[in-house]
Scaffold this motif. Structure first.
Motif, mmCIF file in Angstrom:
data_model
loop_
_atom_site.group_PDB
_atom_site.id
_atom_site.type_symbol
_atom_site.label_atom_id
_atom_site.label_comp_id
_atom_site.label_asym_id
_atom_site.label_seq_id
_atom_site.Cartn_x
_atom_site.Cartn_y
_atom_site.Cartn_z
ATOM 1 N N VAL B 208 -22.628 -10.639 -4.158
ATOM 2 C CA VAL B 208 -22.637 -11.790 -4.938
ATOM 3 C C VAL B 208 -21.187 -12.488 -4.923
ATOM 4 O O VAL B 208 -21.139 -13.617 -4.550
ATOM 5 C CB VAL B 208 -23.156 -11.828 -6.477
ATOM 6 N N ASN B 211 -20.948 -14.465 -1.385
ATOM 7 C CA ASN B 211 -21.650 -15.555 -1.361
ATOM 8 C C ASN B 211 -21.156 -16.702 -2.464
ATOM 9 O O ASN B 211 -21.247 -16.664 -3.623
ATOM 10 C CB ASN B 211 -23.193 -15.343 -1.668
ATOM 11 N N THR B 216 -23.301 -18.426 -9.527
ATOM 12 C CA THR B 216 -23.802 -18.581 -10.982
ATOM 13 C C THR B 216 -25.228 -18.337 -10.891
ATOM 14 O O THR B 216 -25.796 -17.330 -12.020
ATOM 15 C CB THR B 216 -23.294 -19.531 -11.613
ATOM 16 N N MET B 218 -27.074 -16.618 -8.972
ATOM 17 C CA MET B 218 -27.554 -15.030 -8.671
ATOM 18 C C MET B 218 -27.156 -14.299 -9.965
ATOM 19 O O MET B 218 -27.848 -13.451 -10.125
ATOM 20 C CB MET B 218 -26.916 -14.746 -7.466
ATOM 21 N N ARG B 219 -25.977 -14.811 -10.390
ATOM 22 C CA ARG B 219 -25.601 -13.778 -11.854
ATOM 23 C C ARG B 219 -26.536 -13.874 -12.963
ATOM 24 O O ARG B 219 -26.659 -12.844 -13.547
ATOM 25 C CB ARG B 219 -24.153 -14.371 -12.089
ATOM 26 N N GLY B 220 -27.061 -15.144 -12.889
ATOM 27 C CA GLY B 220 -27.961 -15.223 -14.090
ATOM 28 C C GLY B 220 -29.449 -14.375 -13.752
ATOM 29 O O GLY B 220 -29.658 -13.667 -14.695
ATOM 30 N N ILE B 221 -29.880 -14.570 -12.791
ATOM 31 C CA ILE B 221 -30.920 -13.843 -12.065
ATOM 32 C C ILE B 221 -30.854 -12.368 -12.331
ATOM 33 O O ILE B 221 -31.640 -11.567 -12.812
ATOM 34 C CB ILE B 221 -31.521 -14.319 -11.049
ATOM 35 N N LEU B 222 -29.622 -11.636 -11.706
ATOM 36 C CA LEU B 222 -29.825 -10.150 -11.681
ATOM 37 C C LEU B 222 -29.487 -9.698 -13.194
ATOM 38 O O LEU B 222 -29.475 -8.824 -13.412
ATOM 39 C CB LEU B 222 -28.265 -9.943 -11.031
ATOM 40 N N LEU B 223 -29.132 -10.614 -14.038
ATOM 41 C CA LEU B 223 -29.090 -10.040 -15.589
ATOM 42 C C LEU B 223 -30.297 -10.018 -16.209
ATOM 43 O O LEU B 223 -30.397 -9.564 -17.507
ATOM 44 C CB LEU B 223 -27.973 -10.898 -16.499
ATOM 45 N N LEU B 302 -22.075 -7.178 -13.642
ATOM 46 C CA LEU B 302 -21.243 -8.141 -14.519
ATOM 47 C C LEU B 302 -20.081 -7.882 -14.354
ATOM 48 O O LEU B 302 -18.953 -8.631 -14.099
ATOM 49 C CB LEU B 302 -21.963 -8.232 -15.860
ATOM 50 N N ALA B 306 -16.696 -9.430 -12.394
ATOM 51 C CA ALA B 306 -15.667 -10.071 -13.148
ATOM 52 C C ALA B 306 -14.149 -9.633 -12.708
ATOM 53 O O ALA B 306 -13.272 -10.517 -12.295
ATOM 54 C CB ALA B 306 -15.826 -9.946 -14.744
#
Lengths: 397, 419
Positions: B208, B211, B216, B218-223, B302, B306
């Protein structure tokens, strides 16, 4: 050397294309198309041809024309090598190859001579493939959950792969599972109970946590360091070891099967996280603002109410959402403490439903959708707050 | 002046902190200590009620003459193991009604029969009878007599508070409970679940991070798996993996990848042969571990993401100038930057996986070789109803956890000194 990087490029790129097309094929199969063969070898070979043609043509023709032309030829080849398939499926293949050839844009015979090009090719494609793969693996169960709730038991037994939605059906027909779980299984009541417990937990937790966090962040008192370290250690401790003593004590006090009992337990288990998150934020508020408040003759209560709370509303909101999600998702304590259907929370109700082997799976999935949706909506809508709250060091599940 | 101010500050601090501390103490710390107490007691689920004296009242007519009635009280001790001391009985009667031939343990005063039954042993039962008559020879209304409930009271020990202790529970935990297998299963689950989540988490974060566009999203979906409710996710997986009509098996059979559906959650072992070597894989346990990884790699992702975003880009640019390959960049720049967060995440995930109950419970219920320590607490305490034994297993969990923490802090402390 050049040949080696070309070979690696062809194999990796074609592998990537094959994977994406296989995912597309699986999704199409789940729409009721009868494919029995993934045809991996054939697709892999045409994929190699496609990539080879791409780098061989190079810059001789306009990129846009090139990708359209190549994708068109690829789709025709695919159409003839594959089992009988409808045009929308082939159109999907065309779009995928368009996307794929566009991705190849930066590669040419020239660029394949660069240093470390094979590593770069691998990294480049793995990055992209990885994202597609992760997205698929993550979203697939959610997709199955959602579409199953719209199917009927019989349809699923006849063809477990057909998840296509019949849009000609009326809405009541489509949402039948949802009507059933609300009417016969009382889900309306469970939603109310779950909301009451979760919102109650949020309110009580904040009432307890804000003063405590303020004291830990600002005031000096004996045992303060001990308190702040024990907060962290306590929330490492597992719920499962609390269950038996709490069960026995709650049984004797008559607190089992009561929303109040659940509320106390949820509050106590979320308090350490809430205090930890809030005190971190309170520390970042400049002390001078409070001093001004003290000059104005405010007592501690006034300072918290009139200065601290208004200034830290974003942090409080993120703690509130976080606590809400923990309470809403909680399962262990609701399993232990609730055994009368009158006081079930949503999670417990779904587990109770599944205990009956006769329960059709679409009801189970409709219930699962209902319990999942609010959390996902909250999460998507407030993602920024929640993520910053999470990474601030508080990682309670 | 400042002294009194600091005193005031202290007092305020305690008032602010106290409610939270008391609540956490009552619900979190007290049970941990209570476990120690319960684990040394021979106590079952049915014993946790405090024993109480009970009476069922039956009214019978004895003659044509309705001015006399016989009342039978079926007395019993509700507990099968505890005695009740000094049982007092009391029942009220209407005016003009009085008992005849009253039992010597009782006396009649101002419309009330009061009896002193002394001590009742465990399982005690007695049919106690009183005959009553109307002093004026009038008919006695049965309903009025029936509607009056007798009041009983007695002193009984709370079975939780008695002081007879036994080591039996711990003996059973270590010798009759397949303890070694239990421990091994728990460690497999914990270790592979943790390592898997960390590997996939780093991988996802790395991907991620590369890319730029859509990061953001992808970050949302992966969580999603991390924030979704366990119950919903576990049942969706059960449905996906179901051998009879589950989507996964149906797909695999459809594309001729396997011939027979595999019961991924219900089969303990599967024999695999790789390069001629045959070995047995713990199938159900592996599936559960995969669910665990699926659900918790987002957390690792996550945090690592970060951290990755905080690595200065200039480091990579300098490496580029020096002609480093992508793998070299990862090993020499990225990896050292994330080791600190990885070791913390390893610790956190290890402890939480070690305590994981819901996921396994919902997927397999602890069957087909997926019985871990937390599952065992539930099985002993609530399925077998042996509360004492369940508590003993809890104590084992707490002890192991404490030792992990000590080992971890030792290791981390050493490394901090080296640096």
């Amino acid at each position: 050397m050049k040949f080696k990087s070309l070979a690696i490029f062809l194999i990796i790129s074609s592998f990537f294309l094959t994977c994406i097309l296989s995912i597309w094929k699986i999704m199409a199969t789940l729409q009721g198309l009868s494919f029995n063969n993934l045809n991996i070898t054939t697709i892999f070979l045409i994929g190699i041809l496609l990539s080879l043609a791409f780098v061989l043509i190079g810059n001789k023709i306009n990129h846009l024309i090139k990708i359209f032309l190549l994708s068109f030829i690829f789709s025709i080849l695919y159409f003839y090598s594959n089992e009988a398939s409808p045009y929308w499926y082939i159109f999907g293949v065309f779009l995928i190859s368009l996307f794929f050839t566009n991705k190849l844009k930066k590669y040419s015979m020239q660029s394949l001579k660069e240093d470390f090009i094979s590593e770069k090719v691998i990294f480049d494609f793995i990055t992209f493939f990885g994202i597609v793969f992760f997205a698929f693996v993550i979203l697939f169960p959610f997709y199955i959950m959602l579409v199953t709730s719209f199917k009927t038991q019989i349809a699923l037994l006849v063809n477990p792969l057909d998840f296509s939605l019949d849009i000609t059906k009326s809405l009541t027909e489509l949402f039948k599972s949802y009507f059933v779980i609300f009417e016969t299984y009382n889900f309306g009541r469970y939603i109310l109970i779950s909301s009451a417990v979760s919102i109650g937990t949020v309110i009580v937790t904040l009432l307890f946590a804000i003063p405590a966090a303020y004291a830990v962040a600002r005031l000096n008192f004996f045992g303060k360091n001990f308190l702040s370290t024990s907060i962290l250690i306590i929330y490492m401790f597992p719920a499962i070891v609390l269950v038996i003593p709490l069960y026995t004590v709650f049984s004797q006090l008559g607190l089992r099967n009561s929303i109040f009992g659940l509320l106390i337990v949820y509050t106590a288990t979320t308090l350490p996280v809430a205090i930890y998150m809030l005190q971190g934020y309170f520390k970042s508020i400049p002390k001078e603002i409070e001093d001004a408040g003290i000059m104005d003759g405010q007592n501690w209560f006034g300072i918290i109410l009139k200065i601290i709370i208004p200034l830290s509303l974003p942090a409080i909101a993120s703690v509130a959402l976080y606590v809400f999600m923990i309470a809403w998702n909680e399962f262990l304590f609701s399993l232990m403490f609730l055994d009368s259907p009158k006081s079930f929370t949503l999670s417990r109700a779904i587990q109770y439903l599944s205990g009956d082997a006769e329960t059709p799976r679409q009801y189970l999935m409709a219930g699962s959708v209902i319990v999942t949706l609010p959390v996902l909506f909250i999460f998507i809508y407030f993602e920024k707050y929640l993520v910053s709250g999470l990474t601030a060091g508080s990682v309670k599940e | 002046m400042s002294d009194s101010l600091s005193k005031l500050e202290k007092r305020t601090a305690y008032t602010l902190v106290l409610p939270a501390v008391l609540l956490v103490f009552a619900i979190v710390l007290f049970p941990i200590f209570a476990n120690v107490w319960i684990s040394f007691k021979d106590i079952e689920l049915k014993d946790i009620r405090i024993p109480e004296p009970r009476a069922k009242k039956i009214v019978k007519s004895i003659s044509e003459n309705q001015s006399e009635l016989k009342i039978i009280y079926k007395l019993r001790n509700s507990s099968l193991i505890q005695e009740i001391r000094n049982v007092q009985f009391q029942d009220k009667f209407p005016t003009n009604v009085s008992p005849i031939n009253l039992d010597p343990r009782c006396n009649f005063q101002s419309k009330k029969v009061v009896c002193n039954f002394g001590n009742w042993q465990a399982k005690f039962r007695e049919n106690f009878e009183i005959t009553i008559q109307n002093n004026n020879g009038e008919i006695i209304d049965k309903k009025i007599i029936k509607s009056q409930k007798p009041i009983l009271s007695g002193k009984a020990d709370n079975p939780l508070l008695t002081t007879n202790f036994t080591l039996e529970n711990f003996k059973k935990v270590f010798y009759e409970n397949n303890f070694v297998e239990l421990l091994l299963t728990t460690f497999y689950f914990t270790f592979f679940g943790t390592v898997g989540a960390i590997i996939f988490g780093i991988l996802a974060a790395q991907l991620v991070n590369q890319n730029m566009q859509g990061r953001t999203y992808m970050r949302g979906i992966l969580l999603f798996p991390y924030v979704g409710p366990v119950v919903a996710l576990a049942y969706t997986w059960t449905l996906l993996l179901d051998p009879n009509s589950g989507t996964l098996n149906a797909l695999l059979v459809n594309f001729n990848i396997i011939e027979q559906p595999i019961n991924l959650l219900g089969q303990k072992y599967i024999t695999m042969s790789i390069l001629g070597f045959e070995f047995k894989l713990r199938l159900a346990l592996t599936t559960v571990i995969f669910f665990e990884i699926w659900r918790y790699f987002p957390l690792v992702f996550l945090f690592v993401l970060a951290r990755l975003q905080a690595i200065p880009q200039s480091l990579y640019e300098a490496a580029e100038v020096d002609g480093a390959s992508p793998i070299q960049k990862f090993i020499h720049i990225t990896l050292p930057q994330i080791t600190a967060i990885i070791s913390i995440l390893f610790m956190i995930r290890f402890i939480w996986n070690f305590n994981k109950f819901e996921d396994i419970f919902l997927l397999t219920g602890g069957a087909s070789g997926t019985r871990t320590l937390p599952i065992n607490v539930y099985q002993q305490g609530f399925a077998v109803s042996d509360i004492g034994m369940g508590s003993a297993v809890s104590i084992v969990i707490v002890m192991l956890l404490l030792s992990f923490m000590v080992i971890y802090f030792r290791l981390i402390g050493k490394r901090a000194n080296e640096v």
